[in-house]
Scaffold this motif. Structure first.
Motif, mmCIF file in Angstrom:
data_model
loop_
_atom_site.group_PDB
_atom_site.id
_atom_site.type_symbol
_atom_site.label_atom_id
_atom_site.label_comp_id
_atom_site.label_asym_id
_atom_site.label_seq_id
_atom_site.Cartn_x
_atom_site.Cartn_y
_atom_site.Cartn_z
ATOM 1 N N ARG A 17 37.173 -7.326 26.886
ATOM 2 C CA ARG A 17 38.640 -7.152 28.018
ATOM 3 C C ARG A 17 39.556 -6.969 27.251
ATOM 4 N N ARG A 19 43.873 -6.629 27.876
ATOM 5 C CA ARG A 19 45.069 -6.754 28.817
ATOM 6 C C ARG A 19 46.280 -6.403 27.967
ATOM 7 N N GLN A 33 36.499 -3.323 29.701
ATOM 8 C CA GLN A 33 37.504 -3.193 31.199
ATOM 9 C C GLN A 33 38.875 -3.328 30.034
ATOM 10 N N GLU A 35 43.041 -3.502 31.625
ATOM 11 C CA GLU A 35 44.184 -3.709 32.458
ATOM 12 C C GLU A 35 45.444 -3.605 31.562
ATOM 13 N N LYS A 53 42.614 -0.033 34.554
ATOM 14 C CA LYS A 53 43.543 -0.389 35.918
ATOM 15 C C LYS A 53 44.901 -0.229 35.186
ATOM 16 N N GLY A 54 45.345 0.915 35.430
ATOM 17 C CA GLY A 54 46.830 1.337 34.833
ATOM 18 C C GLY A 54 46.970 2.768 34.784
#
Lengths: 133, 103
Positions: A17, A19, A33, A35, A53-54
């Motif tokens: 993941r 971020r 994933q 973000e 997501k972005g």
């Protein structure tokens, strides 16, 4: 460890993941994933199971997973049968496979065929898709 | 299954992973892996690193906390504290920081 000379491509694995921001040249295959925003000189492929997501900006974008956010590309956006896209899309070409889910706006810039371009120019038909360049 | 960050690619933020991680590009922020992490020659990592094992051939600025072993290869440049059960530093590696082997 791989020798330095070995050409390797960026893969974000299914159990990873991120971020934050991912950017640079080259292609990225997203199985995990993210973000945050992606800005790539190369191609972005969101594999089945992967998600972003972005904002996504890349030379080409292929979505077999999930993409939530605006897409910008000088190339094409292809949404595979398993893909899901939710956002405003600014691309030069768009293709959706049977089964693909798409929710959002499309701003595609391409040349209309001559006869259509003429019609749009003379009629200025309300509601007609504007040819944008 | 693994994650590869190729040269030319930069990630700024947080990486959390349950699989092997190979870095040839640039990572800034925080890196947490339950598996092995390799920082290749040419790679730049400015992050605190947690991993099961860590192999460094590139540049690392940040503290690392590693369950098993840390290997600094020739050409590695590490600035930061290293906490690990085992550590090797090859001839030609540069290292500035503290080592805590938890003895």
């Amino acid at each position: 460890m791989a020798p330095m000379t070995q050409a390797y491509e960026t893969t974000i694995g299914p159990r990873t993941r991120l971020r934050g921001r991912l950017h640079g040249d080259g292609d990225v295959s997203m199985e995990g994933q993210l973000e945050g925003n992606v800005t790539l000189g190369g191609k972005l492929t969101i594999q089945e199971g992967g998600s972003v997501k972005g904002e996504a900006s890349a030379s080409d974008v292929v979505v077999a997973g999930e993409l939530e956010g605006p897409v910008r590309s000088d190339g094409a956006l292809h949404v595979a049968a398993t893909g899901r896209v939710n956002g405003v899309v600014r691309v030069t070409a768009l293709s959706l496979e049977d089964g693909a889910r798409f929710h959002g706006e499309v701003h595609a810039s391409f040349d209309l065929p001559a006869e259509l371009a003429e019609k749009v120019a003379t009629a200025g038909a309300p509601g007609a898709p504007a040819a944008r360049r | 299954m693994s994650t590869v960050i190729a040269p030319g690619i930069t990630i700024e933020g947080e990486i959390t992973s349950d699989e092997d991680l190979q870095i040839g590009g640039t990572v800034r922020g925080k890196l947490t892996s339950k598996d092995a992490v390799a920082i290749d020659a040419g790679a730049v990592v400015e992050a605190d690193v947690q991993a099961s094992s860590l192999t460094i051939g590139g540049h690392l600025v940040g503290n690392s906390q590693v369950a098993e072993r840390v290997d600094l290869l020739a050409g590695a440049r590490v600035i930061g504290n290293v906490k690990a059960a085992r550590i090797t530093i090859a001839e030609g590696a540069q290292f500035k920081g503290n080592v805590d082997m938890d003895v």
